[in-house]
Scaffold this motif. Structure first.
Motif, PDB file in Angstrom:
ATOM      1  N   ARG A 191     -28.286  -6.401 -16.055  1.00  0.00           N
ATOM      2  CA  ARG A 191     -27.584  -7.624 -15.734  1.00  0.00           C
ATOM      3  C   ARG A 191     -26.220  -7.655 -16.435  1.00  0.00           C
ATOM      4  O   ARG A 191     -25.377  -8.483 -16.136  1.00  0.00           O
ATOM      5  N   ASP A 192     -26.000  -6.718 -17.324  1.00  0.00           N
ATOM      6  CA  ASP A 192     -24.781  -6.663 -18.110  1.00  0.00           C
ATOM      7  C   ASP A 192     -23.557  -6.511 -17.206  1.00  0.00           C
ATOM      8  O   ASP A 192     -23.414  -5.500 -16.522  1.00  0.00           O
ATOM      9  N   PRO A 193     -22.655  -7.486 -17.202  1.00  0.00           N
ATOM     10  CA  PRO A 193     -21.480  -7.399 -16.318  1.00  0.00           C
ATOM     11  C   PRO A 193     -20.564  -6.237 -16.671  1.00  0.00           C
ATOM     12  O   PRO A 193     -19.814  -5.754 -15.827  1.00  0.00           O
ATOM     13  N   MET A 194     -20.634  -5.791 -17.928  1.00  0.00           N
ATOM     14  CA  MET A 194     -19.798  -4.663 -18.323  1.00  0.00           C
ATOM     15  C   MET A 194     -20.162  -3.415 -17.527  1.00  0.00           C
ATOM     16  O   MET A 194     -19.318  -2.611 -17.186  1.00  0.00           O
ATOM     17  N   ARG A 195     -21.452  -3.268 -17.255  1.00  0.00           N
ATOM     18  CA  ARG A 195     -21.878  -2.106 -16.486  1.00  0.00           C
ATOM     19  C   ARG A 195     -21.339  -2.181 -15.067  1.00  0.00           C
ATOM     20  O   ARG A 195     -20.816  -1.211 -14.532  1.00  0.00           O
ATOM     21  N   LEU A 196     -21.491  -3.365 -14.463  1.00  0.00           N
ATOM     22  CA  LEU A 196     -21.023  -3.516 -13.085  1.00  0.00           C
ATOM     23  C   LEU A 196     -19.537  -3.247 -12.977  1.00  0.00           C
ATOM     24  O   LEU A 196     -19.064  -2.679 -12.001  1.00  0.00           O
ATOM     25  N   GLN A 197     -18.806  -3.664 -13.989  1.00  0.00           N
ATOM     26  CA  GLN A 197     -17.355  -3.472 -13.946  1.00  0.00           C
ATOM     27  C   GLN A 197     -16.979  -1.997 -13.944  1.00  0.00           C
ATOM     28  O   GLN A 197     -15.928  -1.621 -13.455  1.00  0.00           O
TER      29      GLN A 197
END
Lengths: 272, 165
Positions: free
Chosen positions: A99-105
Motif C-alpha cells: 500500500r506504500d505510495p512510494m512503491r507505486l511512484q
C-alpha cells in the motif's frame, strides 16, 4: 608473455548470465510472500534470467506482474518500467507494504499502442533520460506479436526486449542487473504457429512460469502456477485462487493440511 | 587452415572475464563437450603462436560449416561494433553476399535469413556464421569500431524492423 592492448579494439563482452535464479526468485518471492518473512532480504538484488509468464485469459498474469513490480519497487533498487497496451483497469488494492505510495511512484507505466510503437520504445531506450529501471515488465506480448506473425519479426521483438534489459543492466553499473518479466496469453487450443512461437520464446526465456486451471483435490478450483527456473533450480508449484473480492491467494501445491488461503497476494485488478 | 588468425592477434591481451564469457556460451550450448581444446586454442592465440589444427577442428566440430565461414568473416574484418555514448551497442556483419546484417550479441539474434530458417524455424543450427563471427571477434578482440550518436543507434536498430516489414 608480453600483452599489448591494441588501442581502438574494444570488446563488448557477451553479457554475463544473470546470476542464477534471481529473476525467478523475485517471482518466487511474490508467490510465497508471507508478510514479514521477506523483510530480511533487503539487499538481495532482484534480477535474474528473463522470465516468461504464460496462461490463459484471466489466469492472473497481470496481477503477478504487478505484484512483481511492487516487490521490486520496494527494495531500493531503482524504478520499474511496466509496459502494457492499455492502462490497467484498476490497480491492486494491495496489502501491508504494497500500500506504500512510494512503491507505486517508482513504477513507470508506458502504453505503446502498437507493435511499431513498442519497437520504437525499445530501440530508443538508451536515449531516455533518468535512472535506468531495475525491472522491465511487459504485459500482453501476444497482442504485439499478433500484428507480425513472421517468426523473425517475433524474434527481433523478443531479442530487443532482452537487449534493452541488458542495456539497463549496463547502465545500472557493476553488480546490478535489470530483470525482465514478460506475460503472454496462451490459447486453449494451440495450433502449429503457436507451437513454433512457444519454442522461440523458450529459447530466449530460460525461466518460465505457467498458470493453468487446476486444483489439488476434487471439488476445488483455482490455478496451478508452475515455475521452471530454466534448469538452474528445482521446479516449484503453487496453488492460486481468487477470492470473491478479487484478491489473489497463494499456497504451496499440493495444499498442506489446513487452510489453503494462507498466502498473501494482491487483488486481481483488471485483466487484459 | 586459417593460421592467418594467429598472426593477426599476436598483440592481444586476454582477460579472464573474456574466457568466462565464452565459457558460458560454450557450456550453455554444449554442456557435455570438454573445454580442453577450446582453452588450448585461446592460450595459443594469447601467446601468438601457431594455432594448432585441433583447436580449429574443435570449432568445426562444434559449429559445422559455419566455423570456416565465420573465421573467414573475422579475417576479412567484416564485423563492426557500433556503439553510442549511452553505452548501448550493436554489431553489424558484412555478409559474403555484400549485405549487412545486424546482430544482437546480448541475446543471440541475427537478422540474416539463415538464422531465421536454420536456427529459429528448423532448429538445425544453434547459430549462424555471422553470430559465430561476432563471438569469435569478441574473444579475439578484433573488429571494426564505429561510434554513432544515440539517435543514430536508435535508427539503426529501428531499420531492421522496417526492412523486414
Amino acid at each position: 608473455m608480453v600483452c599489448v592492448c591494441v588501442s581502438g579494439c574494444a570488446v563488448a563482452a557477451i553479457g554475463p548470465p544473470y546470476s542464477t535464479r534471481r529473476m525467478a526468485e523475485t517471482l518466487r518471492r511474490v508467490l510465497t510472500r508471507d508478510g514479514a518473512a521477506w523483510s530480511g532480504e533487503e539487499n538481495t538484488p532482484v534480477a535474474g534470467p528473463p522470465l516468461l509468464l504464460l496462461g490463459a485469459p484471466g489466469s492472473g498474469k497481470t496481477t503477478l506482474l504487478f505484484a512483481a513490480a511492487l516487490e521490486a519497487a520496494g527494495e531500493g533498487q531503482g524504478p520499474v518500467l511496466f509496459l502494457t497496451r492499455r492502462p490497467l483497469q484498476s490497480l491492486p488494492r494491495g496489502t501491508g507494504t504494497t500500500r506504500d505510495p512510494m512503491r507505486l511512484q517508482k513504477i513507470r507505466f508506458q502504453y505503446p499502442p502498437s507493435t511499431r510503437e513498442l519497437f520504437r520504445l525499445l530501440c530508443s531506450a538508451h536515449e531516455a533520460p533518468g535512472p535506468a529501471p531495475s525491472l522491465l515488465l511487459l504485459d500482453g506480448l501476444e497482442e504485439y506479436l499478433a500484428e507480425d506473425p513472421e517468426p523473425q519479426e517475433a524474434a527481433y521483438l523478443i531479442a530487443l526486449l532482452l537487449d534493452t534489459a541488458a542495456h539497463f543492466s549496463h547502465r545500472l553499473g557493476p553488480g546490478r542487473d535489470c530483470g525482465l518479466m514478460v506475460a503472454l496469453q496462451t490459447q486453449e487450443e494451440a495450433d502449429s504457429g503457436d507451437v513454433l512461437l512457444l519454442a522461440l520464446l523458450q529459447r530466449y526465456f530460460p525461466a518460465q512460469c505457467w498458470l493453468q486451471p487446476d486444483a489439488p483435490g476434487p471439488g476445488e478450483h483455482g490455478l496451478r502456477a508452475c515455475l521452471e527456473p530454466g534448469g538452474l533450480g528445482p521446479r516449484t508449484e503453487w496453488w492460486v485462487t481468487f477470492r470473491s473480492d478479487g484478491e489473489m491467494m497463494i499456497a504451496p501445491w499440493p495444499t498442506q493440511a489446513g487452510d489453503p488461503s494462507s498466502g498473501k497476494g494482491s487483488s486481481s485488478g483488471g485483466q487484459p | 587452415m586459417k593460421c592467418a588468425i594467429s598472426y593477426t592477434f599476436l598483440k592481444t591481451s586476454l582477460e579472464p572475464s573474456d574466457l568466462l564469457n565464452m565459457d558460458w556460451l560454450i557450456s550453455w550450448l554444449f554442456p557435455e563437450i570438454s573445454l580442453h581444446h577450446y582453452y588450448l586454442g585461446i592460450l595459443c592465440i594469447y601467446v601468438g603462436c601457431y594455432v594448432p589444427d585441433e583447436y580449429l577442428l574443435s570449432l568445426k566440430f562444434l559449429f559445422g560449416s559455419s566455423a570456416t565461414q565465420a573465421l573467414d568473416l573475422v579475417d576479412r574484418q567484416s564485423i563492426t561494433l557500433i556503439s553510442s555514448p549511452s553505452g548501448r551497442h550493436v554489431y553489424q556483419v558484412l555478409g559474403s553476399s555484400g549485405k549487412t546484417y545486424t546482430c544482437l550479441a546480448s541475446c543471440h539474434y541475427c537478422s540474416c535469413p539463415a538464422f531465421a530458417f536454420s536456427v529459429l524455424r528448423k532448429s538445425d543450427s544453434i547459430l549462424c556464421k555471422h553470430l559465430l563471427a561476432v563471438y569469435l571477434s569478441q574473444v579475439m578482440r578484433t573488429c571494426q569500431q564505429l561510434s554513432v550518436s544515440d539517435k543514430q543507434l536508435t535508427d539503426i536498430l529501428l531499420m531492421e524492423k522496417k526492412q523486414e516489414a
